[in-house]
Design a protein around this motif. Structure first.
Motif, mmCIF file in Angstrom:
data_model
loop_
_atom_site.group_PDB
_atom_site.id
_atom_site.type_symbol
_atom_site.label_atom_id
_atom_site.label_comp_id
_atom_site.label_asym_id
_atom_site.label_seq_id
_atom_site.Cartn_x
_atom_site.Cartn_y
_atom_site.Cartn_z
ATOM 1 N N LEU A 81 1.028 -1.152 -0.110
ATOM 2 C CA LEU A 81 0.062 0.260 0.383
ATOM 3 C C LEU A 81 0.604 1.280 0.130
ATOM 4 O O LEU A 81 0.269 2.474 -0.886
ATOM 5 C CB LEU A 81 -1.152 0.182 1.178
ATOM 6 N N LEU A 82 2.111 1.169 0.520
ATOM 7 C CA LEU A 82 2.832 2.487 0.911
ATOM 8 C C LEU A 82 3.255 2.344 -0.412
ATOM 9 O O LEU A 82 3.523 4.130 -0.970
ATOM 10 C CB LEU A 82 4.073 2.757 1.468
ATOM 11 N N ASP A 83 3.497 1.900 -1.793
ATOM 12 C CA ASP A 83 4.206 2.067 -2.754
ATOM 13 C C ASP A 83 2.632 2.266 -3.618
ATOM 14 O O ASP A 83 3.092 3.294 -5.069
ATOM 15 C CB ASP A 83 4.408 0.753 -4.191
ATOM 16 N N VAL A 84 1.710 2.924 -3.246
ATOM 17 C CA VAL A 84 0.433 3.675 -4.202
ATOM 18 C C VAL A 84 0.009 4.653 -3.195
ATOM 19 O O VAL A 84 0.276 5.760 -3.659
ATOM 20 C CB VAL A 84 -0.764 2.563 -3.627
ATOM 21 N N LEU A 85 0.537 5.012 -1.429
ATOM 22 C CA LEU A 85 0.480 5.629 -0.853
ATOM 23 C C LEU A 85 1.586 6.619 -1.148
ATOM 24 O O LEU A 85 0.686 8.091 -0.733
ATOM 25 C CB LEU A 85 -0.114 6.160 0.057
ATOM 26 N N VAL A 86 2.692 6.424 -1.193
ATOM 27 C CA VAL A 86 4.073 7.719 -1.492
ATOM 28 C C VAL A 86 3.928 7.887 -2.130
ATOM 29 O O VAL A 86 3.759 9.560 -2.456
ATOM 30 C CB VAL A 86 4.602 6.946 -1.350
ATOM 31 N N PRO A 87 3.445 8.202 -3.738
ATOM 32 C CA PRO A 87 3.930 8.790 -4.730
ATOM 33 C C PRO A 87 2.412 9.948 -4.577
ATOM 34 O O PRO A 87 1.877 11.106 -5.255
ATOM 35 C CB PRO A 87 2.956 7.490 -5.866
ATOM 36 N N LEU A 88 1.515 9.815 -4.234
ATOM 37 C CA LEU A 88 -0.064 9.816 -4.326
ATOM 38 C C LEU A 88 1.045 11.004 -2.696
ATOM 39 O O LEU A 88 -0.076 12.544 -3.500
ATOM 40 C CB LEU A 88 -1.035 9.619 -4.326
ATOM 41 N N ARG A 89 0.729 11.384 -2.161
ATOM 42 C CA ARG A 89 2.048 11.963 -0.901
ATOM 43 C C ARG A 89 2.578 12.906 -1.473
ATOM 44 O O ARG A 89 2.549 14.571 -1.438
ATOM 45 C CB ARG A 89 1.913 11.207 -0.001
ATOM 46 N N ASP A 90 3.286 12.579 -2.387
ATOM 47 C CA ASP A 90 4.771 13.347 -2.729
ATOM 48 C C ASP A 90 3.618 14.436 -3.593
ATOM 49 O O ASP A 90 4.203 15.622 -3.986
ATOM 50 C CB ASP A 90 5.531 12.519 -3.452
ATOM 51 N N GLN A 91 3.039 14.126 -4.252
ATOM 52 C CA GLN A 91 1.868 14.987 -5.803
ATOM 53 C C GLN A 91 1.716 16.063 -4.381
ATOM 54 O O GLN A 91 1.564 16.989 -4.967
ATOM 55 C CB GLN A 91 1.018 14.046 -6.658
ATOM 56 N N LEU A 92 0.805 16.016 -3.426
ATOM 57 C CA LEU A 92 0.468 16.509 -2.558
ATOM 58 C C LEU A 92 1.085 17.616 -2.244
ATOM 59 O O LEU A 92 1.127 18.836 -2.542
ATOM 60 C CB LEU A 92 -0.666 16.258 -1.936
ATOM 61 N N VAL A 93 2.196 16.797 -2.207
ATOM 62 C CA VAL A 93 3.303 18.506 -1.514
ATOM 63 C C VAL A 93 3.319 19.033 -2.271
ATOM 64 O O VAL A 93 3.696 20.210 -2.500
ATOM 65 C CB VAL A 93 4.566 17.285 -0.290
ATOM 66 N N ALA A 94 4.472 18.191 -3.610
ATOM 67 C CA ALA A 94 4.247 19.352 -4.910
ATOM 68 C C ALA A 94 3.224 20.432 -5.682
ATOM 69 O O ALA A 94 3.621 21.246 -5.552
ATOM 70 C CB ALA A 94 4.969 18.641 -5.973
#
Length: 323
Positions: free
Chosen positions: A75-88
């Motif tokens: 699940l982290l492989d899915v969540l981390v890219p989404l989190r990075d997009q939010l931060v950016a």
């Protein structure tokens, strides 16, 4: 198939564009609903004695659920890219948690979850993230079924904010989602969350291969519909199933002996199916792990000669299945 790294496409100014994530794996289904004047209680803390702390937001509400072709992906492989997009995109991540640490069943019930089949939540394996950008907020919930990962993105953006078109997404990014289908404007749940002090029935007989009667369930007279309410038996059964992914049950409906056999068998199966749907939609149980059948009056546990006996015979039982 490895997950494709998701890159952020350029976004307009925060007040002019809603957040649109690029999913890190192919999207096989998407569902959505929007409300230009909505509200969202964004969870910002772990479940505790006073429930889940929330930050209430108002604005343009956008609720989306995605089914990803990513069997076995952490699940982290899915969540981390989404989190990075939010931060950016200028958001600040204010809260993150994982299944039991979030609060398990209680956390899941306290937050807005899009109903099955659009969004599936495995109560033993999910992650949640909350992010804020001024008075705009995003809640991301990630979970899985046996063959797919499910992502829910609920956001409040500025009134009239337009979605950001992912036209600058890299060519090797995941394929765009199929046309979205509408969701209800508000989450639908067949039952209300059980209260913290409700007494739960003993599920131990299931471990021994024996049935457990769900005696607290309430059905309208002569109806197959389950009345809304707080049912400790369903919470306990969902917990028993969630403790071991190999566990499965058959729900068997029973009636008294009043009326014809065929009608009673049909009614008992409808009631068992109503309980099955409550477990799936209200408690996040995987649909493949629960079946429903009806026995009508053929397996009484008390006499049908008295009203008390007939009441005891009208029931739904959970029967453990051998793998």
């Amino acid at each position: 198939m490895p997950l494709v790294a998701a890159l952020l496409f350029p976004l307009p100014a925060a007040a002019e564009a809603a957040f649109r994530p690029v999913m890190p794996a192919p999207v096989t289904a998407e569902a959505s609903s929007t409300n230009p004047h909505g509200s969202y209680n964004l969870p910002v803390g772990l479940f505790g004695a006073e429930g889940v702390p929330v930050h209430r937001l108002e604005g343009a509400l956008d609720r989306r659920a995605y089914r990803l072709d990513a069997p076995g992906a952490p699940l982290l492989d899915v969540l981390v890219p989404l989190r990075d997009q939010l931060v950016a995109a200028g958001y600040e991540v204010v809260f993150q948690c994982e299944d039991r640490r979030c609060g398990g069943f209680d956390f899941r019930f306290a937050t807005d979850v899009i109903p099955e089949p659009a969004m599936h939540v495995d109560l033993g394996e999910f992650r949640f993230l909350a992010a804020l950008r001024g008075e705009e907020g995003v809640g991301v919930l990630v979970s899985r079924s046996t063959g797919a990962v499910f992502v829910q993105v609920i956001q409040i953006s500025a009134q009239g904010a337009a979605p950001a078109a992912p036209s600058d997404a890299p060519s090797d990014a995941a394929a765009p989602a199929p046309d979205a289908v509408p969701l209800p404007a508000a989450p639908v749940s067949p039952v209300t969350p059980p209260s913290a002090d409700a007494a739960a029935p003993d599920m131990a007989p299931l471990d021994a291969g024996l049935p457990v009667a769900l005696d607290d369930l309430v059905f309208a007279s002569g109806s197959g519909g389950l009345e809304p309410g707080a049912y400790p038996s369903l919470l306990a059964l969902a917990g028993w199933l969630g403790a071991d992914p190999a566990r499965r049950v058959m729900l068997v409906g029973h009636t008294d002996a009043s009326g014809g056999l065929a009608a009673n068998v049909a009614l008992s199966k409808k009631r068992a199916e109503a309980v099955r749907q409550a477990l799936i939609q209200g408690y996040g149980v995987d649909a493949a792990r629960v079946t429903a059948e009806g026995a009508g009056p053929l397996s009484p546990r008390a006499t049908n000669a008295t009203e008390d006996g007939r009441t005891r015979n009208r029931r739904v039982e959970a029967v453990p299945l051998v793998n």
